[in-house]
Scaffold this active site. Structure first.
Site, PDB file in Angstrom:
ATOM      1  N   ASP A 270       0.864  -1.179   0.000  1.00  0.00           N
ATOM      2  CA  ASP A 270       0.000   0.000   0.000  1.00  0.00           C
ATOM      3  C   ASP A 270       0.903   1.231   0.000  1.00  0.00           C
ATOM      4  OD1 ASP A 270      -1.407   2.231   0.786  1.00  0.00           O
ATOM      5  OD2 ASP A 270      -2.483   1.246   2.420  1.00  0.00           O
TER       6      ASP A 270
ATOM      7  N   GLN B 123       0.881   6.429   1.078  1.00  0.00           N
ATOM      8  CA  GLN B 123       1.629   7.475   1.788  1.00  0.00           C
ATOM      9  C   GLN B 123       3.113   7.497   1.424  1.00  0.00           C
ATOM     10  OE1 GLN B 123       0.166   9.774   3.499  1.00  0.00           O
ATOM     11  NE2 GLN B 123      -1.846   8.891   3.889  1.00  0.00           N
TER      12      GLN B 123
ATOM     13  N   LYS C  59      -3.485  12.361  -2.938  1.00  0.00           N
ATOM     14  CA  LYS C  59      -2.525  12.604  -1.851  1.00  0.00           C
ATOM     15  C   LYS C  59      -1.193  13.133  -2.398  1.00  0.00           C
ATOM     16  CE  LYS C  59      -4.464   8.890   0.951  1.00  0.00           C
ATOM     17  NZ  LYS C  59      -5.184   9.596   2.012  1.00  0.00           N
TER      18      LYS C  59
ATOM     19  N   CYS D 203      -8.747   5.793  10.176  1.00  0.00           N
ATOM     20  CA  CYS D 203      -9.051   4.566   9.420  1.00  0.00           C
ATOM     21  C   CYS D 203      -8.085   3.453   9.802  1.00  0.00           C
ATOM     22  CB  CYS D 203      -9.023   4.803   7.916  1.00  0.00           C
ATOM     23  SG  CYS D 203     -10.288   5.937   7.361  1.00  0.00           S
TER      24      CYS D 203
HETATM   25  N1  PLP Z   1      -3.802   3.402   2.654  1.00  0.00           N
HETATM   26  C1  PLP Z   1      -3.258   4.413   3.329  1.00  0.00           C
HETATM   27  C2  PLP Z   1      -1.958   4.207   4.047  1.00  0.00           C
HETATM   28  C3  PLP Z   1      -3.887   5.651   3.351  1.00  0.00           C
HETATM   29  O1  PLP Z   1      -3.348   6.665   4.030  1.00  0.00           O
HETATM   30  C4  PLP Z   1      -5.117   5.805   2.662  1.00  0.00           C
HETATM   31  C5  PLP Z   1      -5.851   7.072   2.731  1.00  0.00           C
HETATM   32  O2  PLP Z   1      -5.778   7.801   3.692  1.00  0.00           O
HETATM   33  C6  PLP Z   1      -5.622   4.725   1.958  1.00  0.00           C
HETATM   34  C7  PLP Z   1      -4.941   3.528   1.980  1.00  0.00           C
HETATM   35  C8  PLP Z   1      -6.890   4.832   1.183  1.00  0.00           C
HETATM   36  O3  PLP Z   1      -6.715   5.753   0.148  1.00  0.00           O
HETATM   37  P1  PLP Z   1      -7.943   6.266  -0.732  1.00  0.00           P
HETATM   38  O4  PLP Z   1      -8.991   6.722   0.248  1.00  0.00           O
HETATM   39  O5  PLP Z   1      -7.367   7.372  -1.540  1.00  0.00           O
HETATM   40  O6  PLP Z   1      -8.396   5.119  -1.551  1.00  0.00           O
END
Ligand code: PLP
Length: 409
Positions: free
Chosen positions: A195, A198, A221, A360
């Site tokens: 993932d 970030q 982001k 989250c």
């Molecule tokens: N993974 C990480 C580490 C995140 O910070 C985020 C969003 O804050 C996501 C996944 C999900 O990203 P998105 O909401 O742009 O799909």
């Protein structure tokens, strides 16, 4: 000093007193990105791939050029292996659905970590529940980093998927992706899913050097628009996977009783694509490359050091997470006797935007033993003066909540 002038970001230029410290949630957008999207709609807009007329060919070209540009930025040698999605969430769900459903069986193992955003937690949890697989969650060290000894112990011949973030959105921890990938490859044949929500925005990333099979990211982001992001995957895996969604554009031929699939990347891009989003994201990576990703990382490190220094001077403020050398531009903290939501509200009254809550990452909050944290996160337009305002705002909140008439939760 900021790295990128605030004057180039219309929202910041229009709100000179705004102290925006929530870039981990979403970044502000430079004029260059907004202009590129506007120019696309004003000059090149048509449904790509479908029309034989010149305007549609132009839209198709803009979409493909954007894919090539973003692939170059992320060190992806073959741009057809970069699938456009709505963002990290959709990218991870794509892998869980298209690879996971076809390859995970009852009794198999799926390994994730306690550091994950729900987007990299829930899809694997649900896949495990659906298939009767075992979800194993790697422990964290006291500084909120992946415990590699624990990870080693969780990997065995039945492990099919290992998924973890490059950088934690809640703590800023930078995980040693290459080391983890090597460890996984030595121990099992699992696919490795990273993932990158970030990491792609904050320091140079080369997919071809990470050693992972899939890398997910979000455009919003990294100075780009919302609603566009991507999944980069190894070609051999993507080719063997069935589609994630079905419909227009992703087919080769449709017979009454069966359908064959288009080539990469189209097999995974059903329906009318977000061309303006892709164009905007390509402009965003142009902008980031113009700044230089090494300089972006260095700028954030300076802001981070200043933030950790300033918050460290405040009594009753506890910064969570690893040291600066293993951390991206995120500071999560708790303040004695003040709930994060109350703190964020008081800061907002002073024009300081921070995030408060579980970010989250409820499984992480449970492991940290806190219901929530306050999080400040930085980017190219952040200045040390923003950090000073944050510290002053916290001190003011502490003074307010210490007074006898202050509300108590
Ligand atoms: N993974 C990480 C580490 C995140 O910070 C985020 C969003 O804050 C996501 C996944 C999900 O990203 P998105 O909401 O742009 O799909």
């Amino acid at each position: 000093m900021t790295l990128a002038p605030r004057s180039e970001f219309p929202l910041l230029a229009g709100n000179p007193d705004l102290c925006y410290l929530d870039s981990a949630a979403t970044s502000q957008k430079p004029r260059a990105v907004l202009d590129a999207m506007r120019a696309y709609y004003e000059h090149d807009n048509a449904n790509p791939h479908r029309g034989a007329y010149e305007l549609s060919v132009r839209a198709t070209d803009r979409y493909q050029e954007s894919r090539d540009r973003i692939a170059r930025f992320l060190g992806v040698p073959d741009s057809a292996t970069l699938i456009f999605t709505r963002g990290t969430t959709e990218s991870l769900n794509l892998v869980a659905a298209a690879w996971g459903r076809a390859n995970v069986r009852a009794g198999d193992g799926i390994v994730i970590t306690g550091l994950e955003h729900h987007a990299n937690f829930v899809p694997w949890q649900q896949l495990a529940l659906e298939k009767g697989a075992t979800l194993r969650i790697c422990d964290l060290t006291p500084t909120g980093e992946i415990d590699l000894d624990c990870l080693t112990g969780l990997l065995d011949a039945r492990t099919r998927i290992v998924a973890f973030n490059h950088v934690s959105n809640a703590l800023g921890s930078i995980n040693p992706v290459r080391e983890i990938a090597t460890l996984v490859r030595e121990r099992c044949g699992a696919i490795i899913v990273c993932d990158g929500a970030q990491s792609a925005p904050h320091f140079p990333v080369r997919f071809d050097a990470l050693g992972v099979d899939f890398y997910a990211f979000s455009g919003h982001k990294m100075l780009g628009p919302m609603g566009i992001g991507g999944l980069v995957g190894r070609r051999s895996l993507l080719e063997r996977m069935g589609p994630y969604q079905t419909g227009g554009d992703m087919i080769e031929s449709v017979l009454d009783d069966r359908t064959t699939w288009n080539v990469l990347p189209h097999k995974f891009e059903a329906g009318t694509p977000n061309v303006a989003g892709a164009v905007g994201l390509a402009a965003a990576v142009d902008y980031l490359d113009g700044l230089g990703m090494d300089r972006v990382a260095e700028h954030e490190r300076l802001i981070l050091e200043a933030a950790i220094g300033s918050l460290g001077e405040l009594e009753g403020v506890h910064v969570l997470g690893p040291p600066v050398s293993r951390r991206s531009g995120v500071v999560s903290f708790v303040v004695d006797e003040i709930h994060p939501h109350d703190l964020a509200t008081v800061l907002d009254q002073q024009g300081v935007c921070v995030r408060a809550g579980h970010h989250c990452a409820q499984p992480l909050m449970r492991r940290l033993g806190v219901p929530a944290t306050t999080r400040a996160s930085f980017y190219v337009y952040t200045d040390v003066s923003d950090v000073v305002r944050l510290a002053e705002g916290i001190a003011r909140a502490q003074a307010m909540f210490a007074s006898p008439s202050a509300p108590r939760r």
